[in-house]
Structure formats: C-alpha cells, structure tokens
Motif scaffolding. Structure first.
Motif, PDB file in Angstrom:
ATOM      1  N   SER A   6       5.020   6.523  -7.047  1.00 23.71           N
ATOM      2  CA  SER A   6       4.058   5.642  -6.376  1.00 23.71           C
ATOM      3  C   SER A   6       2.867   6.416  -5.819  1.00 23.71           C
ATOM      4  O   SER A   6       1.997   5.838  -5.172  1.00 23.71           O
ATOM      5  N   GLY A   7       2.848   7.737  -6.055  1.00 20.33           N
ATOM      6  CA  GLY A   7       1.692   8.540  -5.653  1.00 20.33           C
ATOM      7  C   GLY A   7       1.728   9.061  -4.229  1.00 20.33           C
ATOM      8  O   GLY A   7       0.684   9.424  -3.681  1.00 20.33           O
ATOM      9  N   GLN A   8       2.920   9.129  -3.630  1.00 19.76           N
ATOM     10  CA  GLN A   8       3.021   9.593  -2.244  1.00 19.76           C
ATOM     11  C   GLN A   8       2.825  11.109  -2.149  1.00 19.76           C
ATOM     12  O   GLN A   8       3.226  11.867  -3.044  1.00 19.76           O
ATOM     13  N   THR A  14       2.021  -1.896  -6.308  1.00 19.91           N
ATOM     14  CA  THR A  14       1.428  -1.039  -5.284  1.00 19.91           C
ATOM     15  C   THR A  14      -0.032  -0.760  -5.584  1.00 19.91           C
ATOM     16  O   THR A  14      -0.445  -0.694  -6.748  1.00 19.91           O
ATOM     17  N   ARG A  15      -0.804  -0.622  -4.498  1.00 23.06           N
ATOM     18  CA  ARG A  15      -2.208  -0.227  -4.546  1.00 23.06           C
ATOM     19  C   ARG A  15      -2.404   0.851  -3.484  1.00 23.06           C
ATOM     20  O   ARG A  15      -1.713   0.857  -2.450  1.00 23.06           O
ATOM     21  N   PRO A  16      -3.345   1.784  -3.699  1.00 23.28           N
ATOM     22  CA  PRO A  16      -3.571   2.801  -2.670  1.00 23.28           C
ATOM     23  C   PRO A  16      -3.903   2.183  -1.312  1.00 23.28           C
ATOM     24  O   PRO A  16      -3.379   2.605  -0.275  1.00 23.28           O
ATOM     25  N   THR A  17      -4.774   1.186  -1.298  1.00 23.46           N
ATOM     26  CA  THR A  17      -5.154   0.497  -0.058  1.00 23.46           C
ATOM     27  C   THR A  17      -5.341  -0.992  -0.356  1.00 23.46           C
ATOM     28  O   THR A  17      -5.471  -1.386  -1.524  1.00 23.46           O
ATOM     29  N   THR A  30       0.841  -1.187   0.000  1.00 23.89           N
ATOM     30  CA  THR A  30       0.000   0.000   0.000  1.00 23.89           C
ATOM     31  C   THR A  30       0.883   1.245   0.000  1.00 23.89           C
ATOM     32  O   THR A  30       2.092   1.167   0.241  1.00 23.89           O
ATOM     33  N   ARG A  31       0.276   2.384  -0.267  1.00 24.23           N
ATOM     34  CA  ARG A  31       1.044   3.624  -0.221  1.00 24.23           C
ATOM     35  C   ARG A  31       1.613   3.866   1.168  1.00 24.23           C
ATOM     36  O   ARG A  31       2.730   4.360   1.320  1.00 24.23           O
TER      37      ARG A  31
END
Length: 271
Positions: A224-226, A147-150, A122-123
């Motif tokens: 990764s969108g952090q 990776t997945r957000p949740t 996850t993030r």
C-alpha cells in the motif's frame, strides 16, 4: 401503590401492608421514567427527520444540516448506516471521532443482505494500528477497499440519499459535521467519490498460504506504499525492528526493491 413498587401486602386474609425500601421503590420509579424518556427522545428524533424532510421542499437551504457534538454526530452516523439499503461509500482518513473498529453497528450493518461497503482509505488510515488486521477485510464479499495517498475530506454516503462530512476544528477535533440531503451538492459528492474510486488502487488481499500473519500484514503495508515509520506505528514495532523485518523479507523473496518484493509475493500466491 403496589403497582408502583412503593408497598407490598403481607400474605394472609388481613390487609397488612409494608413499605418498600426507599432505594428499591424510588429506583424502580426512576428506571421507568428513564425508559419513558428514551422512548420520547426516539420519537422526537423520528419527528425531526420527518420535519426536515418536509421542510426541504419549501426551503432548499435545508439541504445542508449542521450537526454538533460527539454524541449527536455518532447518532447520525449510526442512523445513516442503519437506513442504507444498497451501499455505503466512504472516504476514510484520520482524525477519527471514535477509535477505528469501535463502532459496533458497522459489523451488524455489513451483515445485512444486499448491503455493500466501498471505502477508500488513505495511507495514514492504513497505517493506523490494527486497521489491516482487524477492521479492513477486502476478502469479504460485502466490502471493497481501495487506497489513495490522500483524500480531500472525510465522508460517508448512504445510498444516494444522504452524506455525512465531519469537520475538523483548529484543535483537530471532530465536533461538527455537515449532513447533506438530496440536492445538487449531494450529487457532486457522489461524483467526487466515484472519480476518486476510479483512481484508487485495490488493497491487496492476503492469502492463507505462505508466511505467518505478521509477515502477510507487513506485505500488505508495503504494497500500500507505507514508509518504514508508518509500518512501525501500524504494527507496534520499533523503527529498527521494522527495517530489519523488511530487509529480511526482501532477502527471503530475493528482491532488491519493494516493488520486486511485492511482485514476487504475488507470484508465490502470498497476496
């Protein structure tokens, strides 16, 4: 008595005996007793595994086993990895039983021929300090990281034989876990993993070219969108330093958005 270390014989033809120091004599006995207990405990665990395996054929409810306590959960986790022959699949998300990277058996398991890891992070897991620089190595042939957000649960699956699901209590501690043995429930968990795997995005791999290691790690976290807050925690920077480094990186890439920065970094061969 000499065999037990309680006494020793003086050299010479006459039989003269000397008592050993109590700490030496008793310490030796205690050490041997502890070794015997370790062997007995290991045999007990093997017998319990055989017992559970046999019992499941007569009682389907035993397909789900409840494990309690930090030590026992850690033991079952290590056993699950040791027994794997083909692959380990996992959902990685906080909180953690042990600090990430402290499980010494994980690297040993990875090195075994033919064993691969497929892990979805996850993030929040990627933002954990040191994850991208120390624990996650997507360049290794045995590790495939996405990776997945949740994710709905924490989970580890060993081949198609067993799964371990830690359960959080109201205080966010991981003191209980479910061990899932071959059953329709295990089949459903495997299907869940594969569905999430198809939706997950591969974690970009940093190349050896381009900027320094800190900047490459910053790029991976951005990709990764952090958020800036998560990046600051992951790298141990202040929020202001993080914003300054992100802005400087975007200027160096001549990008106005993070997406453009990622595309430009990829075009230059940095990720």
């Amino acid at each position: 008595m000499t065999a037990e270390g309680m006494a020793s014989r003086a050299p010479g033809r006459a039989a003269v005996w000397f008592a050993s120091a109590p700490d030496v004599a008793i310490g030796s006995l205690v050490g041997r007793a502890e070794q015997d207990l370790v062997r007995v405990r290991s045999l007990m665990n093997e017998l319990m595994d055989s017992y559970r395996e046999a019992a499941r054929y007569t009682d389907p409810s035993l397909s789900v086993e409840v494990v309690r306590g930090h030590e026992e959960i850690s033991r079952r986790f290590e056993h699950l990895q040791t027994e794997a022959r083909h692959q380990i699949r996992g959902f990685d998300r906080p909180p953690y039983l042990d600090a990430p990277g402290t499980n010494h058996d994980r690297e040993a398991g990875r090195a075994r021929s033919g064993l691969t890891y497929r892990v979805i992070y996850t993030r929040a897991a990627l933002a954990w300090p040191g994850r991208l620089t120390q624990d996650i190595k997507p360049s290794q042939p045995f590790e495939h990281a996405r990776t997945r957000p949740t994710l709905p649960i924490k989970m580890v699956i060993s081949d198609d034989r067993q799964a371990l699901i830690p359960i959080r209590d109201p205080e966010e501690a991981l003191t209980t876990a479910y061990v899932i043995h071959p059953s329709s429930l295990l089949d459903a968990l495997i299907a869940l993993f594969e569905a999430e795997w198809r939706l997950a995005l591969p974690i970009p791999q940093a190349s050896g070219a381009g900027p320094d290691e800190e900047t490459r790690t910053l790029l991976l976290l951005l990709a990764s969108g952090q958020t800036d807050e998560a990046i600051a925690r992951a790298l141990g920077w202040s929020f202001r330093t993080t914003q300054r480094r992100v802005q400087a990186l975007m200027r160096s890439l001549d990008a106005t958005t993070r997406f453009q920065a990622g595309m430009e970094a990829r075009g230059r061969g940095w990720v």
